[in-house]
Each structure stands twice: as structure tokens, then as C-alpha cells.
Design an enzyme around this catalytic site. Sequence first.
Site, PDB file in Angstrom:
ATOM      1  N   ASP A  76       0.817  -1.210   0.000  1.00 40.26           N
ATOM      2  CA  ASP A  76       0.000   0.000   0.000  1.00 40.26           C
ATOM      3  C   ASP A  76       0.851   1.261   0.000  1.00 40.26           C
ATOM      4  OD1 ASP A  76       0.807  -0.650   2.687  1.00 40.26           O
ATOM      5  OD2 ASP A  76      -0.663   0.793   3.440  1.00 40.26           O
ATOM      6  N   GLU A 138       0.040  -1.233   5.574  1.00 33.23           N
ATOM      7  CA  GLU A 138       1.157  -0.871   6.452  1.00 33.23           C
ATOM      8  C   GLU A 138       1.050   0.575   6.880  1.00 33.23           C
ATOM      9  OE1 GLU A 138       5.213   0.615   7.517  1.00 33.23           O
ATOM     10  OE2 GLU A 138       3.830   1.274   5.953  1.00 33.23           O
TER      11      GLU A 138
END
Length: 375
Positions: A76, A138
Site C-alpha cells: 500500500d 502498512e
Amino acid sequence: MKPDRLLDLFCELVRIESPSRHEGAFAARCKRELEELGFVVRFDDSAQKTGSDVGNLIAELPGTAAGSIVLSAHMDTVVPCAGIEPVVGDDGVIRSAGDTILSADDKSGVAGIFEALRSVLESGVPRPHIMVLLSTCEELSLLGSGALDADVLPKGAPVYVLDADGAPGTIIAAAPSHHTLRATFTGRAAHAGVEPEAGVSAIQMAAAAIAAMPLGRIDECTTANMGLIEGGREVNIVADQCWLSGECRSYYADRALRLRNDITQACKHAAASFGGQVDVQWKDDYEAVLYNEDDPLVRGITNAARAAGLTPRIHRSGGGADANKYASYGARAITLGTGMTNFHTTDEHISVANLQGVALLVEALIAEAVQDKKE
């Protein structure tokens, strides 16, 4: 390592939009890449916990020699990440052409892992059992790695998380634990103009608590911050509710516990002094990572960096990464630099040389895992 192939792959990957909770398209591309290399790829069920459109990617390839290694990065990115167009300047630095991030955080790690794997497999050199672990979310306080089943990680295998600033060869030997606070102050409402004496201001309690707290840099290993305060209903009403949110971090559990207690006591004392109440809730987000320079894990990375022609540098960080979560599961996890600079901003960039350095380092870490078993 083939520089042109690596650069082309990196540029392709950064063009795939993958903000937190929307990593699906990027995950599909990663799956295809790894399957072409012979990995067995699956996704875990963490999406049910994170709210992402895909789970953490877990890929494995049997070794041709003893040993095991885990290579990790996250899929991400922060925003703005729509329409990223990478441009390589005459100075050998890759930047975004528009008003977006570059997403070198953390696609430099992903691209470096992929190119290293392809190079190792093309060379035919002995390799250990390899796991590639790419997390989701994350950037949302490590949600993806926090939702990972701890049993996924091979017992005793080093877990290298390619996700830090600093040139390749940078070793984040220390990263703090993280603890978040939510304190709810309760007072008594009253008309602020007619009978303020009848009220008990929850906002005043919170203000007094903050004033009494140890905040900022407490010592070289410990910090604390109050980041959010909200409360009240109208300017003419003595506030009967106020919420305070903050955090503390430390490399050492006893220092974090002592700091948490000091902050809790500041909240309780302030509430009592005004005749109100407070409910203090702490959440342990992740544990600290702390290695000495002579730790075998650090020594192995140092050897690999030198073998790759890189300069090993040992650093301490004030922030956490997926390595903190993996370490809390009992893994020997550590974060390594990729050379990404000014990440989370539209001035994010990475040099071509550093991108190549990531791939070279990963190749050397794979070789080190085999060599370590020989010794």
C-alpha cells in the site's frame, strides 16, 4: 541484476495505484510476477480484519540448499497516488512528473526483491527456502502485518523488511514500541454565562493533564506526544466531555511502562482536582525492535552489504515498521533502507543507483542465508 529491467519494473509498479485498503490490482501484478518465477502464491484472510480488498501476499519457493529467508515489503501507499508518472532525471534520480507521490515507499522494496529473485534464479546459484511476504495497510498503523497469522513465518528464519529511508546498506537496528492513549474526561455541563460555577469543565481537566505530562523527547530512547483533543458542544456550555489521544514510544519496555504510568497519573490527578472523572485506555500497537551491532543478524546483513559493494550503516529509528509486528511474533525481523527520500510527500524520489542497490543487497542476503548454514 539487470539495471534496465529493474528500472522498467519499478516504473511499471509505481504506475499501479494502490492506496491503503485498495491494494488488489497491485497484489495481482505481484502474484503474476512471483508465479512466473516459480513461487506458490496465496493470500491470507487478513482482509476481513483490515478492510482491504485483498489479503497479505505470501509466496514460497523451495530451496536448493539449506537455510530459509523471508523478504518483505508492503503493497500500500499513501495518497495522492492516482496517475503516478515516474520520470528519470539527468541526475539519475526518479521523481513523479505530477502532483503525486512516487510510491518508492515501498515499491522500491518490492521491485528490488523481484529483480534480485529473478537474477538469483537465472544464475542457478544455490538458494535457501525463500518466502516473500507483502503486506497490506502498512501505512494504517501496520494493520496488515498485525493481522498476519504468526505461524506463517518460518521458525528461525531472518525476516528482512525492505522499507526505510537511508541508502541500501542502512540497517535499522532499533525501532521503538508504540503505545496509544485514549483518555475520556467527564465533567458536568452548565450554562457558561448564567451559572458557570455549577459546571465542571472536562476541557480544563484535559488541559491541566497535558500541562503536567512529560512530553516530547524524554530521553535518547523514549518520546511522548499528545496529538488530538476534542470536546464540548457549544461555546456557551461548560464542556462535560473531552477526549484526549496521544502516544508514547521507547526502545525499552520498562521506560515505556514508566512513561505510560506518568501520563495516566497526570490524567487522574487533573480529573480529581476539578471534581471530575477520567477513563484512561492504553493500546499496545507493536513491540520494539532492538539489536546490538554484534548480533548475528546484524553481522550477517553487514557482510551481505559489503559483498554487494554497499556501505553498511547502523541506525536507530523513531518509527515502527512491519518488522516490529513480525518481531512481536517471535521472528528475527529487521528493517533495511532502500534509499527512498522525502516519502509521503510529492517531492518523494529515489536514485537509480539506490534502486539497484536494493536488488544487489537482496541478492547478497540470499547468498548469506546459504553461507550461514554452511558455517
